[in-house]
Motif scaffolding. Structure first.
Motif, PDB file in Angstrom:
ATOM      1  N   CYS A  78      15.571  47.870  30.227  1.00  0.00           N
ATOM      2  CA  CYS A  78      15.280  48.558  28.967  1.00  0.00           C
ATOM      3  C   CYS A  78      14.983  47.501  27.902  1.00  0.00           C
ATOM      4  N   MET A  97      20.172  46.619  34.449  1.00  0.00           N
ATOM      5  CA  MET A  97      21.321  45.943  33.843  1.00  0.00           C
ATOM      6  C   MET A  97      22.322  46.936  33.273  1.00  0.00           C
ATOM      7  N   CYS A  98      21.829  47.962  32.554  1.00  0.00           N
ATOM      8  CA  CYS A  98      22.766  48.872  31.878  1.00  0.00           C
ATOM      9  C   CYS A  98      22.618  50.319  32.346  1.00  0.00           C
ATOM     10  N   CYS A 134      18.117  45.286  26.772  1.00  0.00           N
ATOM     11  CA  CYS A 134      18.490  44.228  27.719  1.00  0.00           C
ATOM     12  C   CYS A 134      17.421  43.139  27.754  1.00  0.00           C
ATOM     13  N   CYS A 192      17.367  51.176  33.930  1.00  0.00           N
ATOM     14  CA  CYS A 192      17.519  49.750  33.657  1.00  0.00           C
ATOM     15  C   CYS A 192      18.472  49.175  34.698  1.00  0.00           C
TER      16      CYS A 192
HETATM   17 ZN   LIG Z   1      19.373  47.944  29.794  1.00  0.00          ZN
END
Ligand SMILES: [Zn+2]
Ligand SMILES: [Zn+2]
Length: 210
Positions: A53, A29-30, A56, A27
């Motif tokens: 994911c 973002m994370c 997110c 992902c």
């Molecule tokens: Zn994520």
């Protein structure tokens, strides 16, 4: 082909994400591991597609909020009897048999792209021709930045077929096609890829009447 910013952004998408990683993507973002089939959000300011994911993705599904990121919906709609007949298609002056259109909120205008050997190529949109098309109320269903009007015009003289599709499907299509493109017209493999893509789009779509 123009050198305006949307094309540059698409070039960046092409350059950085040629294909899913064989050992699993993460992902953006994370950093959680994600499956090969995963969802995307658009970074509206940077005009980039990000692989994310589920958790997110769900943070950015509110299309009414003024968010920097917007989740790409997964709906597919077909638009029977759409306000884009043969003459409207020809007025748009797209040099190949398919194209996609979406409203770019950062530029506050609709942009048009078509596939080719270099990936997605921006077409200068004839605003008078587009105004005719956008009289169809279903154009209003397209969410800015994340959903596109996909058009396929055969060479048999029939009215083109039109769908509302997720923007990541369009990028996947032009990216995949670019890898297969050979010669002037794309070649057999490219034509088979195009047919398979549009068969999948038609199968997934629900008809949306005006
Ligand atoms: Zn994520
Ligand atoms: Zn992805």
């Amino acid at each position: 082909m123009t050198t305006s910013s949307p094309t540059a952004v698409l070039a960046r998408i092409r350059a950085t994400r040629p294909a899913p990683q064989p050992d699993g993507e993460r992902c953006e973002m994370c950093a959680e591991t994600i499956a090969e089939e995963h969802q995307h959000v658009v970074d509206v300011g940077a005009r980039e597609l990000m692989c994310v994911c589920r958790g997110c993705y769900l943070l950015f599904t509110d299309s009414h909020a003024a968010l920097r990121y917007r989740a790409v919906p997964d709906r597919y709609l077909s638009f029977p009897d759409f306000a884009l007949g043969r003459s409207e298609w020809e007025a748009l002056q797209i040099p190949v048999g398919c194209a996609f259109f979406f409203h770019n909120s950062a530029l506050d205008r609709t942009v048009a792209f078509y596939p080719g050997p270099a990936g997605a190529t921006e077409s200068d949109l004839d605003m008078a021709a587009w105004a005719t098309v956008s009289r169809d109320p279903r154009v209003g269903l397209l969410a800015d930045d994340v959903e596109a009007l996909l058009v396929r015009a055969g060479d048999n003289g029939e009215a083109p077929h039109c769908w509302l599709v997720p923007i990541d499907a369009c990028y996947g299509f032009v990216g995949g096609l670019r890898m297969l493109w050979r010669g002037f017209d794309g070649g057999t493999q490219a034509r088979d890829f195009i047919d398979a893509f549009f068969t999948k789009v038609a199968e997934r779509s629900v008809a949306q009447l005006p």
